[in-house]
Design a protein around this motif. Structure first.
Motif, PDB file in Angstrom:
ATOM      1  N   ASP A 103       0.807  -1.224   0.000  1.00 13.62           N
ATOM      2  CA  ASP A 103       0.000   0.000   0.000  1.00 13.62           C
ATOM      3  C   ASP A 103       0.835   1.267   0.000  1.00 13.62           C
ATOM      4  OD1 ASP A 103       0.998  -0.001   2.565  1.00 13.62           O
ATOM      5  OD2 ASP A 103      -0.945   0.122   3.580  1.00 13.62           O
ATOM      6  N   ASP A 105       2.733   2.375   2.327  1.00 12.45           N
ATOM      7  CA  ASP A 105       2.833   2.992   3.651  1.00 12.45           C
ATOM      8  C   ASP A 105       3.668   2.089   4.546  1.00 12.45           C
ATOM      9  OD1 ASP A 105       2.515   4.182   6.111  1.00 12.45           O
ATOM     10  OD2 ASP A 105       0.328   4.335   6.007  1.00 12.45           O
ATOM     11  N   GLU A 106       4.860   2.553   4.924  1.00 10.67           N
ATOM     12  CA  GLU A 106       5.754   1.760   5.762  1.00 10.67           C
ATOM     13  C   GLU A 106       5.201   1.566   7.182  1.00 10.67           C
ATOM     14  OE1 GLU A 106       8.516   0.279   4.935  1.00 10.67           O
ATOM     15  OE2 GLU A 106       9.293   1.253   3.137  1.00 10.67           O
ATOM     16  N   ARG A 107       4.246   2.381   7.580  1.00 18.51           N
ATOM     17  CA  ARG A 107       3.731   2.290   8.947  1.00 18.51           C
ATOM     18  C   ARG A 107       2.732   1.151   9.118  1.00 18.51           C
ATOM     19  NH1 ARG A 107       1.587   8.279   9.093  1.00 18.51           N
ATOM     20  NH2 ARG A 107       0.910   7.473   7.061  1.00 18.51           N
ATOM     21  N   THR A 108       2.093   0.732   8.030  1.00 18.22           N
ATOM     22  CA  THR A 108       1.160  -0.391   8.135  1.00 18.22           C
ATOM     23  C   THR A 108       1.936  -1.695   8.071  1.00 18.22           C
ATOM     24  OG1 THR A 108       0.820  -0.444   5.735  1.00 18.22           O
ATOM     25  CG2 THR A 108      -0.684   0.910   7.045  1.00 18.22           C
ATOM     26  N   GLY A 139       9.756  -1.996   7.801  1.00 15.21           N
ATOM     27  CA  GLY A 139       9.353  -0.667   8.217  1.00 15.21           C
ATOM     28  C   GLY A 139      10.009  -0.297   9.536  1.00 15.21           C
ATOM     29  N   SER A 213       6.058  -5.013   6.316  1.00 16.23           N
ATOM     30  CA  SER A 213       5.522  -3.681   6.107  1.00 16.23           C
ATOM     31  C   SER A 213       5.245  -3.450   4.615  1.00 16.23           C
ATOM     32  CB  SER A 213       6.509  -2.631   6.618  1.00 16.23           C
ATOM     33  OG  SER A 213       6.034  -1.336   6.352  1.00 16.23           O
ATOM     34  N   GLU A 214       6.260  -3.719   3.778  1.00 10.49           N
ATOM     35  CA  GLU A 214       6.124  -3.550   2.331  1.00 10.49           C
ATOM     36  C   GLU A 214       6.944  -4.604   1.612  1.00 10.49           C
ATOM     37  OE1 GLU A 214       4.460  -0.980   0.280  1.00 10.49           O
ATOM     38  OE2 GLU A 214       3.371  -0.857   2.180  1.00 10.49           O
TER      39      GLU A 214
END
Length: 220
Positions: A103, A105-108, A139, A213-214
């Motif tokens: 997505d 977003d590294e925070r998810t 992340g 995270s990604e």
């Protein structure tokens, strides 16, 4: 925040030292010689350091041994920075949240508490195209480092070919040094025409929980 950024690399480095992983030194030898001081009581670390290519024992005394490891340039790699669009990512574990792995977003984060057989992530590129690497990011969740990953490719989602296997601690340390805000490993492999790319942890301790995270697939 600074503490977390420093710990991102340190956690991978600690895991590498505990598993006697030769890859722990190379990221620090990219620009200059590396000087390593080892406690003489740490026989395993002593052997690990002494067996590195070009290692030179320069001093010994007071229970410590000093080695110099020569500079080692980054190996040539064909991996590119071109990210290929991922159509979907699927997994038998946590299927409802697996979409956060691409997505941007590294925070998810997606996490899998299932057994090893269910922990594979499969990225579908939609069509077969030349691929030559993946990037795997923890992340900011640096405390749950996997030591080994298998990367496989497939043109039909049925027959798989292993493209890379083994330790990822060296790439994680290198990624943490490059950007301590996230813990990211870039894993190149030989160019292969593929539609699907699968990554999964192997040889992890019982009860290991995998954080992602990604993930990115790199194109040739």
């Amino acid at each position: 925040r600074l503490y977390a950024e420093l710990m991102s690399s340190m956690n991978a480095l600690t895991a590498a030292s505990k598993t006697a992983d030769d890859a722990m030194f190379a990221p620090f030898q990219r620009q200059q010689d590396l000087h390593v001081v080892v406690d003489d009581r740490e026989a395993g670390l002593m052997d690990l350091t002494a067996r590195q290519p070009g290692a030179v024992l320069t001093a010994r005394g007071n229970g410590l041994t000093h080695y110099r490891l020569p500079r080692r340039a980054r190996p040539d790699s064909d991996v590119t920075d071109r990210d290929l669009p991922i159509l979907t990512v699927t997994s038998d574990c946590g299927p409802s949240s697996v979409g956060v792995t691409h997505d941007g977003d590294e925070r998810t984060r997606w996490e899998c508490r299932g057994n090893a057989e269910r922990q594979a992530l499969v990225a579908d590129l939609g069509v077969a195209q030349p691929v030559n690497g993946v990037a795997y990011s923890l992340g900011p969740y640096w405390w749950n480092v996997p030591t080994e990953l298998v990367v496989e490719t497939s043109s039909d989602g049925a027959a798989w070919e292993i493209m890379r296997t083994g330790s990822i601690l060296g790439p994680l340390i290198e990624g943490g040094l490059a950007d301590p805000r996230v813990l990211r490993a870039t894993l190149p492999f030989a160019v292969r025409l593929a539609r699907y790319v699968r990554i999964r942890p192997v040889n992890q301790p019982e009860g290991f929980v995998w954080f992602v995270s990604e993930i990115e697939v790199r194109g040739a």
